[in-house]
Design an enzyme around this catalytic site. Structure first.
Site, PDB file in Angstrom:
ATOM      1  N   CYS A   1       0.820  -1.212   0.000  1.00  0.00           N
ATOM      2  CA  CYS A   1       0.000   0.000   0.000  1.00  0.00           C
ATOM      3  C   CYS A   1       0.852   1.260   0.000  1.00  0.00           C
ATOM      4  O   CYS A   1       1.482   1.577  -0.994  1.00  0.00           O
ATOM      5  CB  CYS A   1      -0.990  -0.056   1.163  1.00  0.00           C
ATOM      6  SG  CYS A   1      -2.472   0.960   0.913  1.00  0.00           S
TER       7      CYS A   1
ATOM      8  N   ARG B   1     -13.575   4.874  -2.992  1.00  0.00           N
ATOM      9  CA  ARG B   1     -12.403   4.242  -2.410  1.00  0.00           C
ATOM     10  C   ARG B   1     -12.438   2.737  -2.681  1.00  0.00           C
ATOM     11  O   ARG B   1     -13.510   2.111  -2.657  1.00  0.00           O
ATOM     12  CB  ARG B   1     -12.378   4.511  -0.903  1.00  0.00           C
ATOM     13  CG  ARG B   1     -11.100   4.083  -0.203  1.00  0.00           C
ATOM     14  CD  ARG B   1     -11.097   4.526   1.247  1.00  0.00           C
ATOM     15  NE  ARG B   1      -9.855   4.167   1.916  1.00  0.00           N
ATOM     16  CZ  ARG B   1      -8.751   4.886   1.890  1.00  0.00           C
ATOM     17  NH1 ARG B   1      -8.748   6.045   1.227  1.00  0.00           N
ATOM     18  NH2 ARG B   1      -7.658   4.496   2.526  1.00  0.00           N
TER      19      ARG B   1
ATOM     20  N   HIS C   1      -3.641  -6.015   1.965  1.00  0.00           N
ATOM     21  CA  HIS C   1      -3.437  -6.209   3.398  1.00  0.00           C
ATOM     22  C   HIS C   1      -3.928  -7.615   3.752  1.00  0.00           C
ATOM     23  O   HIS C   1      -4.231  -8.420   2.884  1.00  0.00           O
ATOM     24  CB  HIS C   1      -4.210  -5.156   4.186  1.00  0.00           C
ATOM     25  CG  HIS C   1      -3.800  -3.751   3.858  1.00  0.00           C
ATOM     26  ND1 HIS C   1      -2.615  -3.201   4.288  1.00  0.00           N
ATOM     27  CD2 HIS C   1      -4.423  -2.781   3.136  1.00  0.00           C
ATOM     28  CE1 HIS C   1      -2.523  -1.955   3.857  1.00  0.00           C
ATOM     29  NE2 HIS C   1      -3.602  -1.675   3.147  1.00  0.00           N
TER      30      HIS C   1
END
Length: 242
Positions: A94, A129, A195
């Site tokens: 990320c 998002r 993640h």
């Protein structure tokens, strides 16, 4: 390095460990020890110098301001770039992934220089998002099973000609460009938006990092029962969420 010794470096846990990505370091360390390797691990805070003698460097995700501070300090330090020049392996997630590229958009809305270790440029997306479980097929040249992870980012990362897509998305957004690619890599540097921690969901990626660091084609088998149970659960979740 000796085949019986491995040096892990966790980069800036005080700035880039917001989403539990330190678990990636724990997984690599654990899987190395299961193979009988002597592992030394160094957690390097942002006020400390990055050593150049590591074998595998791991960088996690973080919020916008810590990301900018991390990029500034890594550029000024130069140790990570020197380590890669010496053949070290880097795995980033990320915010860390964006930092390894040529530039990204910082918390001030400005273009922030990265380290140039990956041929990618990151901008900020204008749409919704990217949040949710992801399932993707890892580049077949790496010989790994499908990638499972959890994305949570507003970034859009464009790959240049020398960066290879890490995976092709089945479910989810990945790099956010609309081309279906997720992450990027070259010979020794890897970046992903996943993640999870992603290496707990995908232990074979951790093993790939170990093989690259040790310069071997195979590792002794280990018990993957719990990893596979987690993988199966999260792959099913990604499939059912579409």
């Amino acid at each position: 390095m000796s085949q019986n010794s491995l040096r892990l470096v966790w980069v800036y846990p005080d700035l880039l460990s917001t989403y539990g990505d330190q678990g990636n370091t724990l997984v690599v360390e654990r899987r190395a020890r299961q193979r009988g390797l002597d592992v030394s691990r160094l957690d390097v805070r942002s006020d400390q110098q990055i050593p150049t003698s590591g074998d595998i460097y791991l960088i996690g995700g973080g919020e916008d301001r810590p990301q900018r501070l991390a990029a500034e300090r890594l550029r000024r330090d130069g140790g990570l770039n020197r380590a890669v020049a010496n053949g070290a392996i880097v795995f980033s997630v990320c915010a860390g992934y964006q930092i390894l590229g040529h530039e990204f958009i910082n918390d001030l809305g400005q273009r922030e220089p990265g380290l140039g270790l990956l041929d990618v440029v990151s901008t900020r997306g204008e749409g919704a998002r990217c949040v949710g479980d992801v399932l993707a097929d890892i580049d077949e040249r790496l010989g790994l099973p499908p990638l499972t992870g959890f994305e949570n980012h507003q970034g859009v990362t464009h790959l240049g000609p020398t960066a290879r897509p890490f995976a092709k998305v089945r479910f989810g957004n990945g790099n956010g460009t609309g081309d279906g690619f997720e992450g990027a890599y070259n010979d020794t540097v890897f970046g992903t938006y996943m993640h999870g921690p992603v290496l707990a969901r995908n232990p074979m990626i951790a093993d790939l990092l170990l093989k690259l660091a040790l310069d071997v084609n195979a590792l002794p088998p280990v018990n993957d029962q719990w990893y596979e149970a987690l993988r199966a659960e999260r792959i099913a979740a990604a499939t059912q969420s579409t």
